[in-house]
Scaffold this motif. Structure first.
Motif, PDB file in Angstrom:
ATOM      1  N   ARG A  16     -49.574  22.135  49.066  1.00 13.74           N
ATOM      2  CA  ARG A  16     -48.962  22.509  47.789  1.00 13.74           C
ATOM      3  C   ARG A  16     -48.177  21.311  47.282  1.00 13.74           C
ATOM      4  NH1 ARG A  16     -52.262  25.637  48.339  1.00 13.74           N
ATOM      5  NH2 ARG A  16     -52.102  27.826  48.759  1.00 13.74           N
ATOM      6  N   TYR A  17     -48.379  20.966  46.023  1.00 17.18           N
ATOM      7  CA  TYR A  17     -47.628  19.854  45.431  1.00 17.18           C
ATOM      8  C   TYR A  17     -46.189  20.327  45.288  1.00 17.18           C
ATOM      9  CZ  TYR A  17     -47.874  15.397  42.959  1.00 17.18           C
ATOM     10  OH  TYR A  17     -47.773  14.079  42.614  1.00 17.18           O
ATOM     11  N   PRO A  18     -45.256  19.660  45.930  1.00 16.88           N
ATOM     12  CA  PRO A  18     -43.856  20.113  45.892  1.00 16.88           C
ATOM     13  C   PRO A  18     -43.290  20.130  44.467  1.00 16.88           C
ATOM     14  CG  PRO A  18     -44.180  18.492  47.622  1.00 16.88           C
ATOM     15  CD  PRO A  18     -45.434  18.502  46.798  1.00 16.88           C
ATOM     16  N   THR A  19     -42.557  21.176  44.164  1.00 19.01           N
ATOM     17  CA  THR A  19     -41.958  21.336  42.842  1.00 19.01           C
ATOM     18  C   THR A  19     -41.069  20.150  42.480  1.00 19.01           C
ATOM     19  OG1 THR A  19     -42.022  23.716  43.138  1.00 19.01           O
ATOM     20  CG2 THR A  19     -40.591  22.899  41.402  1.00 19.01           C
ATOM     21  N   ALA A  20     -40.267  19.690  43.438  1.00  9.48           N
ATOM     22  CA  ALA A  20     -39.374  18.553  43.177  1.00  9.48           C
ATOM     23  C   ALA A  20     -40.174  17.310  42.796  1.00  9.48           C
ATOM     24  CB  ALA A  20     -38.510  18.271  44.406  1.00  9.48           C
ATOM     25  N   ALA A  51     -40.248  15.328  39.174  1.00  5.81           N
ATOM     26  CA  ALA A  51     -39.942  13.896  39.166  1.00  5.81           C
ATOM     27  C   ALA A  51     -41.160  13.047  38.770  1.00  5.81           C
ATOM     28  CB  ALA A  51     -39.454  13.467  40.541  1.00  5.81           C
ATOM     29  N   GLN A  52     -42.293  13.689  38.518  1.00  4.99           N
ATOM     30  CA  GLN A  52     -43.544  13.002  38.201  1.00  4.99           C
ATOM     31  C   GLN A  52     -43.853  11.940  39.256  1.00  4.99           C
ATOM     32  OE1 GLN A  52     -43.264  11.565  34.181  1.00  4.99           O
ATOM     33  NE2 GLN A  52     -43.242  13.618  33.328  1.00  4.99           N
ATOM     34  N   LEU A  53     -43.681  12.328  40.507  1.00  3.26           N
ATOM     35  CA  LEU A  53     -43.896  11.436  41.637  1.00  3.26           C
ATOM     36  C   LEU A  53     -45.279  11.689  42.215  1.00  3.26           C
ATOM     37  CD1 LEU A  53     -41.984   9.409  43.122  1.00  3.26           C
ATOM     38  CD2 LEU A  53     -41.625  11.193  44.805  1.00  3.26           C
ATOM     39  N   GLU A  54     -45.982  10.612  42.507  1.00  2.08           N
ATOM     40  CA  GLU A  54     -47.254  10.728  43.184  1.00  2.08           C
ATOM     41  C   GLU A  54     -47.326   9.629  44.230  1.00  2.08           C
ATOM     42  OE1 GLU A  54     -50.137  10.366  40.021  1.00  2.08           O
ATOM     43  OE2 GLU A  54     -50.308   8.223  40.335  1.00  2.08           O
ATOM     44  N   GLY A  55     -48.210   9.801  45.201  1.00  4.07           N
ATOM     45  CA  GLY A  55     -48.310   8.791  46.238  1.00  4.07           C
ATOM     46  C   GLY A  55     -49.124   9.251  47.420  1.00  4.07           C
ATOM     47  N   THR A  56     -49.051   8.453  48.484  1.00  4.87           N
ATOM     48  CA  THR A  56     -49.849   8.676  49.679  1.00  4.87           C
ATOM     49  C   THR A  56     -48.954   8.757  50.905  1.00  4.87           C
ATOM     50  OG1 THR A  56     -51.671   7.440  48.700  1.00  4.87           O
ATOM     51  CG2 THR A  56     -51.733   7.738  51.082  1.00  4.87           C
ATOM     52  N   VAL A  57     -49.252   9.724  51.758  1.00  6.32           N
ATOM     53  CA  VAL A  57     -48.534   9.895  53.020  1.00  6.32           C
ATOM     54  C   VAL A  57     -49.537   9.681  54.136  1.00  6.32           C
ATOM     55  CG1 VAL A  57     -47.211  11.513  54.434  1.00  6.32           C
ATOM     56  CG2 VAL A  57     -46.977  11.569  51.950  1.00  6.32           C
ATOM     57  N   ARG A  58     -49.189   8.841  55.100  1.00  5.22           N
ATOM     58  CA  ARG A  58     -50.060   8.567  56.251  1.00  5.22           C
ATOM     59  C   ARG A  58     -49.402   9.179  57.483  1.00  5.22           C
ATOM     60  NH1 ARG A  58     -54.155   5.231  58.234  1.00  5.22           N
ATOM     61  NH2 ARG A  58     -53.580   4.068  60.086  1.00  5.22           N
ATOM     62  N   VAL A  59     -50.178   9.981  58.210  1.00  9.97           N
ATOM     63  CA  VAL A  59     -49.667  10.735  59.352  1.00  9.97           C
ATOM     64  C   VAL A  59     -50.571  10.504  60.556  1.00  9.97           C
ATOM     65  CG1 VAL A  59     -49.154  13.072  60.187  1.00  9.97           C
ATOM     66  CG2 VAL A  59     -48.734  12.489  57.792  1.00  9.97           C
ATOM     67  N   ARG A 108     -44.715   6.557  43.776  1.00 11.13           N
ATOM     68  CA  ARG A 108     -44.312   5.940  42.508  1.00 11.13           C
ATOM     69  C   ARG A 108     -44.124   7.051  41.483  1.00 11.13           C
ATOM     70  NH1 ARG A 108     -48.819   5.006  44.130  1.00 11.13           N
ATOM     71  NH2 ARG A 108     -50.748   5.637  43.203  1.00 11.13           N
ATOM     72  N   SER A 109     -43.264   6.755  40.542  1.00 16.73           N
ATOM     73  CA  SER A 109     -42.964   7.721  39.495  1.00 16.73           C
ATOM     74  C   SER A 109     -43.237   7.083  38.140  1.00 16.73           C
ATOM     75  CB  SER A 109     -41.497   8.152  39.577  1.00 16.73           C
ATOM     76  OG  SER A 109     -41.204   9.036  38.531  1.00 16.73           O
ATOM     77  N   ALA A 110     -43.635   7.911  37.192  1.00 18.42           N
ATOM     78  CA  ALA A 110     -43.889   7.431  35.836  1.00 18.42           C
ATOM     79  C   ALA A 110     -42.589   7.048  35.139  1.00 18.42           C
ATOM     80  CB  ALA A 110     -44.632   8.493  35.036  1.00 18.42           C
ATOM     81  N   GLU A 111     -41.495   7.640  35.554  1.00 14.92           N
ATOM     82  CA  GLU A 111     -40.186   7.421  34.932  1.00 14.92           C
ATOM     83  C   GLU A 111     -39.166   7.002  35.982  1.00 14.92           C
ATOM     84  OE1 GLU A 111     -39.673   7.805  31.615  1.00 14.92           O
ATOM     85  OE2 GLU A 111     -41.791   8.340  31.365  1.00 14.92           O
ATOM     86  N   PRO A 112     -38.161   6.225  35.588  1.00 12.42           N
ATOM     87  CA  PRO A 112     -37.070   5.914  36.530  1.00 12.42           C
ATOM     88  C   PRO A 112     -36.356   7.210  36.929  1.00 12.42           C
ATOM     89  CG  PRO A 112     -36.926   4.545  34.555  1.00 12.42           C
ATOM     90  CD  PRO A 112     -37.985   5.565  34.303  1.00 12.42           C
ATOM     91  N   LEU A 113     -35.998   7.321  38.212  1.00 16.24           N
ATOM     92  CA  LEU A 113     -35.364   8.529  38.717  1.00 16.24           C
ATOM     93  C   LEU A 113     -33.982   8.236  39.267  1.00 16.24           C
ATOM     94  CD1 LEU A 113     -38.374   9.862  40.818  1.00 16.24           C
ATOM     95  CD2 LEU A 113     -37.672  10.641  38.557  1.00 16.24           C
ATOM     96  N   LYS A 114     -33.147   9.261  39.276  1.00 17.49           N
ATOM     97  CA  LYS A 114     -31.866   9.164  39.968  1.00 17.49           C
ATOM     98  C   LYS A 114     -32.168   9.123  41.461  1.00 17.49           C
ATOM     99  CE  LYS A 114     -29.410  11.795  36.493  1.00 17.49           C
ATOM    100  NZ  LYS A 114     -28.730  13.037  36.177  1.00 17.49           N
ATOM    101  N   ALA A 115     -31.346   8.410  42.210  1.00 13.38           N
ATOM    102  CA  ALA A 115     -31.588   8.226  43.642  1.00 13.38           C
ATOM    103  C   ALA A 115     -31.727   9.557  44.383  1.00 13.38           C
ATOM    104  CB  ALA A 115     -30.482   7.382  44.261  1.00 13.38           C
ATOM    105  N   ALA A 116     -30.837  10.505  44.105  1.00 15.29           N
ATOM    106  CA  ALA A 116     -30.872  11.790  44.803  1.00 15.29           C
ATOM    107  C   ALA A 116     -32.144  12.564  44.468  1.00 15.29           C
ATOM    108  CB  ALA A 116     -29.641  12.620  44.454  1.00 15.29           C
ATOM    109  N   GLU A 117     -32.558  12.526  43.204  1.00 13.39           N
ATOM    110  CA  GLU A 117     -33.766  13.233  42.768  1.00 13.39           C
ATOM    111  C   GLU A 117     -35.005  12.618  43.428  1.00 13.39           C
ATOM    112  OE1 GLU A 117     -35.921  14.526  38.586  1.00 13.39           O
ATOM    113  OE2 GLU A 117     -34.588  12.803  38.588  1.00 13.39           O
ATOM    114  N   GLU A 118     -35.065  11.289  43.463  1.00  9.18           N
ATOM    115  CA  GLU A 118     -36.198  10.616  44.075  1.00  9.18           C
ATOM    116  C   GLU A 118     -36.253  10.880  45.577  1.00  9.18           C
ATOM    117  OE1 GLU A 118     -38.223   6.222  44.576  1.00  9.18           O
ATOM    118  OE2 GLU A 118     -36.520   6.454  43.238  1.00  9.18           O
ATOM    119  N   SER A 119     -35.106  10.837  46.221  1.00 12.48           N
ATOM    120  CA  SER A 119     -35.042  11.083  47.653  1.00 12.48           C
ATOM    121  C   SER A 119     -35.533  12.488  47.995  1.00 12.48           C
ATOM    122  CB  SER A 119     -33.616  10.874  48.163  1.00 12.48           C
ATOM    123  OG  SER A 119     -33.532  11.177  49.520  1.00 12.48           O
ATOM    124  N   ALA A 120     -35.089  13.481  47.233  1.00 16.00           N
ATOM    125  CA  ALA A 120     -35.499  14.867  47.476  1.00 16.00           C
ATOM    126  C   ALA A 120     -37.000  15.042  47.248  1.00 16.00           C
ATOM    127  CB  ALA A 120     -34.714  15.809  46.571  1.00 16.00           C
TER     128      ALA A 120
END
Length: 122
Positions: A37-41, A45-53, A74-86
């Motif tokens: 499921r694509y996380p709501t957060a 944040a319009q964040l997309e990327g790759t996770v390697r496990v 990476r995000s399409a827009e600059p994010l606040k640190a807390a928002e990006e971290s979450a």
């Protein structure tokens, strides 16, 4: 759906190469689509990327351990640190959750270490 009850044709083959999972094994894509499921957060944040496990797969075909190796976002827009971290944390957790639920074709003996990636895209 319990992945342990999948028919043999729906089991992920062993020996997948990272980055080519869906191209080489439709069972991988089908299983992942059922649980990821694509996380709501991350969506907010319009964040997309790759996770390697890294997964440890038992001889019976079950994932017995999962370790996060790396994550690139990476995000399409600059994010606040807390928002990006979450958002990053939510995406990492979602990928590990989904990959831990994969069911592989049973092996002949022992365990196998597999490194797989999951790419989140909007």
């Amino acid at each position: 759906m319990q992945l342990a009850a999948l028919p043999d044709s729906a089991l992920v083959r062993r020996g997948l190469k990272t980055g080519q999972e869906c191209a080489t094994d439709p069972a991988y894509c089908a299983q992942i689509r059922r649980v990821v499921r694509y996380p709501t957060a991350a969506l907010r944040a319009q964040l997309e990327g790759t996770v390697r496990v890294q997964l440890t797969v038992s001889a019976a075909g079950y994932v017995t351990a999962a370790t996060l190796l790396e994550a690139e976002f990476r995000s399409a827009e600059p994010l606040k640190a807390a928002e990006e971290s979450a958002a990053r944390q939510a995406m990492q957790e979602a990928a590990v959750y989904a990959l831990r639920r994969l069911r592989f074709v049973p092996g002949k003996a022992g365990t196998e270490i597999v490194a797989l990636s999951y790419r989140f895209r909007e």
